[in-house]
Design a protein around this motif. Sequence first.
Motif, PDB file in Angstrom:
ATOM      1  N   VAL A 169       0.858  -1.196   0.000  1.00 19.44           N
ATOM      2  CA  VAL A 169       0.000   0.000   0.000  1.00 19.44           C
ATOM      3  C   VAL A 169       0.895   1.246   0.000  1.00 19.44           C
ATOM      4  O   VAL A 169       0.695   2.189  -0.768  1.00 19.44           O
ATOM      5  CB  VAL A 169      -0.918   0.002   1.258  1.00 19.44           C
ATOM      6  N   ARG A 204       2.554   1.999  -3.245  1.00 21.16           N
ATOM      7  CA  ARG A 204       1.653   2.591  -4.254  1.00 21.16           C
ATOM      8  C   ARG A 204       1.429   4.084  -4.000  1.00 21.16           C
ATOM      9  O   ARG A 204       0.683   4.733  -4.713  1.00 21.16           O
ATOM     10  CB  ARG A 204       0.299   1.878  -4.223  1.00 21.16           C
ATOM     11  N   GLU A 228      -0.006   5.200  -1.299  1.00 18.92           N
ATOM     12  CA  GLU A 228      -1.197   5.397  -0.467  1.00 18.92           C
ATOM     13  C   GLU A 228      -0.807   5.299   1.002  1.00 18.92           C
ATOM     14  O   GLU A 228       0.322   4.963   1.335  1.00 18.92           O
ATOM     15  CB  GLU A 228      -2.253   4.329  -0.814  1.00 18.92           C
ATOM     16  N   ARG A 229      -1.787   5.579   1.865  1.00 21.30           N
ATOM     17  CA  ARG A 229      -1.475   5.541   3.293  1.00 21.30           C
ATOM     18  C   ARG A 229      -1.783   4.155   3.863  1.00 21.30           C
ATOM     19  O   ARG A 229      -2.938   3.721   3.867  1.00 21.30           O
ATOM     20  CB  ARG A 229      -2.309   6.601   4.032  1.00 21.30           C
TER      21      ARG A 229
END
Length: 190
Positions: free
Chosen positions: A26, A29, A31-32
Amino acid sequence: MIIDLLRQEHRNIEKLLLVLERELNVFDRGERPDYEVIRAVIDYFQIYPEAYHHPQEDIVFGKLKARDPCAAANIGDLAAEHRSGAERLRQVALAVESVLMDQEVLRHTVGDIIRDFISYERRHIAMEERDFFPAAVKALQPEDWAEIASSRRPGQKDPLFSEIAEDRFDVVRRHILQWEQEAEAERERC
Ligand SMILES: [Fe+2]
Ligand SMILES: [Fe+2]
């Protein structure tokens, strides 16, 4: 038997490494990831594998050294590997804290530190199961195992996978349960 317990602990550690790897994907990517989960995984490693699993293996290794020094020498320096794993875990914890404190850390550096920890632990487990455990089973005598078993403190329970599981690991437990269900559903579809 102690070796069976150690093997079972490896299976549990592998699950946690997978949880961490998923969060890392994640993060990669952009994202968080779920930092609560990541922190719980780090805490777990500090509480159980570092405090119990590795010291127990060090005791088994000490016995192997006494019974079969050549076999022990072929395996190498187990305690040093454990120390190195602990240092990598410390780096992971520091990297994650820096991200959370919005300090200037390069995302790819953080990713590399976590990836390095995951692959180091996997390699270590694979080596132990391939070389160390079979050598110990072959060389140690019943009295060695009895002595090792008595060194396992009675209150020494895994805080995530045993019946005395602690609430703070609920978040990780839910994650594991969720993909076990997903994997099960996947198998049923095939
Ligand atoms: Fe180990
Ligand atoms: Fe191990």
